[in-house]
Design a protein around this motif. Structure first.
Motif, PDB file in Angstrom:
ATOM      1  N   LYS B 307      -4.026   7.827  -3.303  1.00  0.00           N
ATOM      2  CA  LYS B 307      -2.955   7.648  -2.311  1.00  0.00           C
ATOM      3  C   LYS B 307      -3.299   8.265  -0.952  1.00  0.00           C
ATOM      4  O   LYS B 307      -2.932   7.747   0.092  1.00  0.00           O
ATOM      5  CB  LYS B 307      -1.660   8.305  -2.818  1.00  0.00           C
ATOM      6  N   VAL B 308      -3.987   9.436  -1.044  1.00  0.00           N
ATOM      7  CA  VAL B 308      -4.332  10.136   0.208  1.00  0.00           C
ATOM      8  C   VAL B 308      -5.105   9.207   1.146  1.00  0.00           C
ATOM      9  O   VAL B 308      -4.969   9.281   2.367  1.00  0.00           O
ATOM     10  CB  VAL B 308      -5.150  11.402  -0.122  1.00  0.00           C
ATOM     11  N   PHE B 309      -5.906   8.305   0.550  1.00  0.00           N
ATOM     12  CA  PHE B 309      -6.679   7.357   1.368  1.00  0.00           C
ATOM     13  C   PHE B 309      -5.968   6.014   1.506  1.00  0.00           C
ATOM     14  O   PHE B 309      -5.903   5.444   2.585  1.00  0.00           O
ATOM     15  CB  PHE B 309      -8.065   7.137   0.759  1.00  0.00           C
ATOM     16  N   SER B 310      -5.463   5.512   0.373  1.00  0.00           N
ATOM     17  CA  SER B 310      -4.904   4.161   0.414  1.00  0.00           C
ATOM     18  C   SER B 310      -3.632   4.116   1.250  1.00  0.00           C
ATOM     19  O   SER B 310      -3.338   3.112   1.895  1.00  0.00           O
ATOM     20  CB  SER B 310      -4.620   3.647  -1.007  1.00  0.00           C
ATOM     21  N   GLY B 311      -2.885   5.207   1.250  1.00  0.00           N
ATOM     22  CA  GLY B 311      -1.669   5.252   2.077  1.00  0.00           C
ATOM     23  C   GLY B 311      -1.981   4.979   3.546  1.00  0.00           C
ATOM     24  O   GLY B 311      -1.567   3.959   4.090  1.00  0.00           O
ATOM     25  N   PRO B 312      -2.722   5.869   4.201  1.00  0.00           N
ATOM     26  CA  PRO B 312      -3.060   5.633   5.617  1.00  0.00           C
ATOM     27  C   PRO B 312      -3.817   4.323   5.832  1.00  0.00           C
ATOM     28  O   PRO B 312      -3.636   3.672   6.862  1.00  0.00           O
ATOM     29  CB  PRO B 312      -3.951   6.829   5.961  1.00  0.00           C
ATOM     30  N   ALA B 313      -4.678   3.931   4.859  1.00  0.00           N
ATOM     31  CA  ALA B 313      -5.454   2.704   5.044  1.00  0.00           C
ATOM     32  C   ALA B 313      -4.548   1.496   5.143  1.00  0.00           C
ATOM     33  O   ALA B 313      -4.876   0.519   5.818  1.00  0.00           O
ATOM     34  CB  ALA B 313      -6.451   2.535   3.893  1.00  0.00           C
ATOM     35  N   ASN B 314      -3.387   1.563   4.475  1.00  0.00           N
ATOM     36  CA  ASN B 314      -2.465   0.430   4.492  1.00  0.00           C
ATOM     37  C   ASN B 314      -1.376   0.578   5.560  1.00  0.00           C
ATOM     38  O   ASN B 314      -0.690  -0.400   5.859  1.00  0.00           O
ATOM     39  CB  ASN B 314      -1.803   0.279   3.123  1.00  0.00           C
ATOM     40  N   ALA B 315      -1.217   1.770   6.132  1.00  0.00           N
ATOM     41  CA  ALA B 315      -0.143   1.980   7.117  1.00  0.00           C
ATOM     42  C   ALA B 315      -0.577   1.467   8.481  1.00  0.00           C
ATOM     43  O   ALA B 315      -1.752   1.560   8.854  1.00  0.00           O
ATOM     44  CB  ALA B 315       0.197   3.467   7.196  1.00  0.00           C
ATOM     45  N   GLU B 316       0.408   0.953   9.196  1.00  0.00           N
ATOM     46  CA  GLU B 316       0.069   0.385  10.515  1.00  0.00           C
ATOM     47  C   GLU B 316      -0.469   1.450  11.451  1.00  0.00           C
ATOM     48  O   GLU B 316      -1.399   1.221  12.213  1.00  0.00           O
ATOM     49  CB  GLU B 316       1.315  -0.253  11.119  1.00  0.00           C
ATOM     50  N   ASP B 317       0.125   2.652  11.408  1.00  0.00           N
ATOM     51  CA  ASP B 317      -0.327   3.716  12.312  1.00  0.00           C
ATOM     52  C   ASP B 317      -1.294   4.669  11.617  1.00  0.00           C
ATOM     53  O   ASP B 317      -1.526   5.770  12.096  1.00  0.00           O
ATOM     54  CB  ASP B 317       0.879   4.483  12.862  1.00  0.00           C
ATOM     55  N   PHE B 395     -14.271  12.946   5.534  1.00  0.00           N
ATOM     56  CA  PHE B 395     -13.248  11.911   5.690  1.00  0.00           C
ATOM     57  C   PHE B 395     -11.989  12.476   6.312  1.00  0.00           C
ATOM     58  O   PHE B 395     -11.575  13.599   5.991  1.00  0.00           O
ATOM     59  CB  PHE B 395     -12.875  11.317   4.313  1.00  0.00           C
ATOM     60  N   GLY B 396     -11.397  11.664   7.137  1.00  0.00           N
ATOM     61  CA  GLY B 396     -10.052  11.950   7.617  1.00  0.00           C
ATOM     62  C   GLY B 396      -9.169  10.787   7.238  1.00  0.00           C
ATOM     63  O   GLY B 396      -9.580   9.624   7.379  1.00  0.00           O
ATOM     64  N   ALA B 397      -7.982  11.083   6.731  1.00  0.00           N
ATOM     65  CA  ALA B 397      -7.063  10.016   6.325  1.00  0.00           C
ATOM     66  C   ALA B 397      -5.652  10.494   6.621  1.00  0.00           C
ATOM     67  O   ALA B 397      -5.176  11.463   6.016  1.00  0.00           O
ATOM     68  CB  ALA B 397      -7.226   9.713   4.844  1.00  0.00           C
TER      69      ALA B 397
END
Lengths: 593, 593
Positions: B307-317, B395-397
């Motif tokens: 989630k730590v990665f997939s969340g931001p990867a899918n968020a518009e901002d 990585f930054g997410a």
């Protein structure tokens, strides 16, 4: 966006295509053709727009005064008979191919060539329009060249340009400070510097050896004269120097400046003692363009039967001075009355005079309301001043200070009114100033500032401070003080002696200048310097009448900027942050003077 | 008073008599002879005083550290074996004939070569002593040379040096103003300018065409970073120009400056869009000396079971970015923990990483706490960043803003810590900035200032302001913004549109900038400019660590001058004259930070 400035066009460009950008200075329609005088900072060029170039013509047709245009076209010689030899670009014109309106302009509050018809208030409010006048652009361009020449000279002489703070502590000049409340130190205030004096002395203590700065200075004074709340100083200081070192280098600077910027060769500057300047010209900044001199006649007047003269002639602080004005016998009674009023401004209670109509006729040849009181000394008097037929001799008799101010000012006024100038430029150095001047309560105050070195020992200074001379020097040009400076005190004991004489106690000295006194203990070199008033220097060189003409955005006499409407009202929130509140609310805006 | 500076002595002067003035830097007594190292702003010279010259010897014997002396003597070669090739004057010495004590010095609060042993507070209090250190003199001398080079260049390009007011009205930068109460307009205040922005635009409206000024600017902000309440700007503006004109002339200026002052040939400056800079470096002022780049891995991370990665990867901002660091696999766990704390400063909640020990071994060859969540994309990821054995990938997410700030800063820190620099100097232009940035409440604020021109029409701007780009440009050197500028709005309608978008009503616009809006109506030319931060430029060129090292008299972080003790308390009389009173009295002096 342009290929040339408008002012650059000339015959060598004939048949070339040029692109100009600028303002519509004038527009004329003549024989179906539009003539545009296009203006930029370099000058004015005539552009012709022909109806054949339809789009260009349509755009030119829209153009009004002060529209901003970009014009492409071919340079050609103006037809015979339409040339204007008074204009640098007057032999050519541009036949436009393309006219682009870059911006429109609403009707300006005044036409540039009719600026004289509106008050200064209107022009200051719309300063960005008033500055469009070619003579205003020229004056500020001259100012820029002057700054540049001065900097180049000083850099070449090894002076380092070092910036000193604007947010600082009260400085020693003694005028009123502008204050800036501190937010981070509630209840405390910065002062804006009246000059970088203390900082430049500290830079000498730090070993920078040669410093200069074109520095903003601030004084919150009532601006009766031609002054500004913020003004600019060419500030100079050097270590291991004596008077002569500073005077020679700054004199060379000014002479080179006049050469470079005005192509004027100034003579070497004569040096005159303060005492001589006061005796001969009644002023510590004599205008030597005017060949009139005050003559001392105290000795002649001591025994005349005319109290107005004999009183001051016998008083220790009195003076009777005569001013011979060649050709002045033609002054009318009305004119003499005007001059009497004029000297009244300076406190003179009257203006005695003798007209020398025909000296050979003795008393018969003189015309004067006072000569009857001094018949037995009148020949000696005429000899003393070198009177010739056609002269008028004016007299001042009062306390020396009043005589000097009144007759000194009269001398300058007569020089101007009668156009007696013998030179365009008359520079000089005034030296050997007194250390102190006496206040009305008998106390002494520094003639310059309390860091000026006396030219005698501390012992001699203590023994007779009123007689002590300082190591100060002023550069004077055409009756204006261009700059002043001195060798400073670098010895702590001498500084203490001066403070004592000035009645500045140890606590006060420490409170005000503690950091400088500390610095003097840690190995201060002998040092001295000078500061020029840049605004006044530019004003003189530009032939301007006020310093407002050589400052881009000046303030009015009530220290306001009519363009930005500064100073302005601020929010209560801002005041709270600064830990201050108003005693009374700001008045609603009223017209400035 | 001197014939040579100390630093000028060399073998060509052997057998000549010289006179030096300066400070006793060091004194040694050796074999009955006194050795004085004499210091002035140009360097240090060794002086030998022999007991044969009795008076000179007696004076030299009195001399202590920081005494001010004048020494006359003969230059001679130092005896074999006592030469010092590390000193410019190390081959010669002066045999003194005459030693004069010009001033004494009490023991200074610290020895110049032991300045590191005392806190900055002591050195700022005695700034005139700290400035004696040769490296401080050199830094301020460099500053003077930089100002001079810049001025000479700009004068040569036809820019006019025009002074704008210090006592003025609030300017549009939006930081807190320093205020100056007006005595003549009770209840009103001047503001000190945050920049000459409005005045330089008005000078363009007035037709000055090319303006520059090395100008003092003021901001009353909390000085967390390396800032000063007053700072200096190289301020430039020109008319009838486009972005490229300003960028070319200022780039030439900086390149010539580096040539003249540092003998450094800068390459032509690459241009990078703001968008690219943020994507590749996480910064709008990327330090291009460091060869690390951020890689976008959003697409790879959208479907990972983390989630730590997939969340931001899918968020518009949101953003997931990877930073490959060659050789980073040798970082210890402790070092990685430190970097995790470091990115926490910027709001990052953690710092994921993969060490690439042996890529050929597949997952076996990797070491990472997170790789287990993304086994199916790890090869694509390694390809994307070009991973090699020995690398670490960070990585930054998070929200894009946090990722950019955190990983952008990490990139710079790693470059420094691991000494990854590939160049000494890496300049660039950043262009195509967004017009506006979105505030947390959804409103828009200008990324530069509200007079910056958009690169689109008013219609396009209104249609989608958040997407609009501006005609702004920043010059960046080694990760520091040297200067920024833009083409300005010269069209009144466009200016109104921008104000509308910013939610600045007509009344507010008129109240704040009425005079500029007026000026735009009276024929404003297209214009633009740029302002450099001089303090920061000098700091970079001098290799200084803070701007305080390149300012003669700097202030502390609480905006105080420890030397002059400014700000200070003022009298009730002064406050009354200014129509203000204090809310609370000044606290008794407390130690500054």
């Amino acid at each position: 966006m342009r290929s040339h400035y408008c002012g650059q066009l000339n015959e060598t460009l004939v048949d070339q295509t040029v692109t100009l950008c600028g303002w519509v200075h004038r527009r004329r329609d003549h024989g179906g053709v539009i003539f545009l005088d296009m203006r930029d900072r370099d000058g004015i060029a005539q552009v012709v727009v022909d109806p054949d170039t339809a789009e260009a013509f349509a755009n030119a047709d829209r153009a009004r005064s002060e529209y901003v245009l970009r014009i492409q076209g071919r340079v050609r010689l103006r037809p015979e008979g339409t040339q204007n030899p008074n204009m640098p670009t007057g032999l050519v014109e541009v036949l436009a191919k393309d006219v682009e309106v870059l911006n429109t302009a609403v009707t300006p509050p005044f036409q540039l060539d009719e600026h004289g018809k509106v008050g200064e208030e209107v022009r200051l409010k719309h300063r960005y329009i008033d500055l469009r006048r070619p003579e205003m652009i020229d004056k500020l361009r001259l100012r820029s060249r002057i700054s540049h020449s001065v900097r180049a000279f000083l850099e070449g002489e090894g002076f380092l340009d070092i910036e000193t703070p604007i947010l600082t502590r009260a400085t020693p000049e003694g005028a009123r400070d502008y204050l800036v409340p501190s937010r981070t130190h509630p209840g405390s205030f910065f002062a804006l510097p009246q000059s970088p004096q203390l900082f430049k002395q500290l830079l000498m203590v730090a070993g920078f050896d040669r410093y200069y700065q074109i520095a903003k200075c601030f004084r919150d004074e009532d601006l009766r004269a031609d002054r500004q709340p913020e003004f600019t100083q060419i500030d100079i200081e050097a270590s291991f120097v004596e008077e002569d070192d500073i005077m020679r280098v700054t004199e060379r600077m000014i002479r080179q400046l006049f050469q470079e910027v005005l192509a004027v060769e100034l003579p070497e500057f004569p040096r005159m003692t303060w005492h001589d300047a006061m005796q001969r010209y009644g002023s510590d900044k004599p205008d030597l363009r005017i060949p009139l001199e005050l003559a001392d006649v105290d000795d002649l007047m001591q025994r005349v039967d005319f109290k107005v003269f004999s009183g001051p002639a016998n008083a220790e602080d009195g003076r009777v001075a005569a001013l011979r004005v060649p050709g002045g016998a033609r002054l009318t009674r009305k004119e003499i009355d005007e001059y009497t009023k004029f000297v009244g401004i300076y406190g003179a209670k009257g203006l005695a005079w003798i007209k020398v109509n025909e000296r050979a006729k003795g008393l018969e040849g003189l015309q004067s309301p006072i000569v009857k009181f001094m018949e037995n000394v009148v020949e000696a008097l005429l000899d003393r001043v070198g009177a010739e037929d056609g002269d008028i001799i004016f007299f001042g008799a009062d306390k020396a200070r009043i005589v000097n101010e009144a007759i000194g000012a009269l001398r300058v006024k007569l020089g101007e009114d009668l156009d007696l100038y013998t030179h365009d430029w008359a520079p000089l150095w005034v030296v050997d100033f007194p250390m102190f001047e006496e206040e009305s309560d008998g106390s002494l105050s520094p003639l310059h500032h309390p860091f000026t070195s006396p030219s005698c020992s501390p012992q001699a200074l203590e023994a007779d401070p009123a007689a002590a001379l300082s190591r100060a020097y002023d550069m004077v040009l055409n009756g204006t003080e261009l700059g002043g400076g001195s060798i400073r005190i670098h010895d702590r004991a001498m500084q203490n002696t001066v403070f004592e004489i000035l009645g500045i106690g140890e606590d006060e000295a420490r409170e005000k200048f503690g950091f400088l006194l500390d610095a003097l203990q840690y190995g201060a070199p002998p040092h001295g310097g000078l500061a020029f008033g840049l605004d006044r220097l530019v004003m003189l060189m530009a032939g301007a009448r006020t310093i407002r003409e050589v400052i881009a955005f000046p303030k009015t006499q009530s220290a306001a900027c009519l363009m930005t409407d500064a100073p302005g009202v601020v929010s209560g929130e801002q005041l709270r942050e600064l830990n201050i509140r108003l005693r009374q609310k700001a008045k609603p805006e009223t017209a400035d003077e």
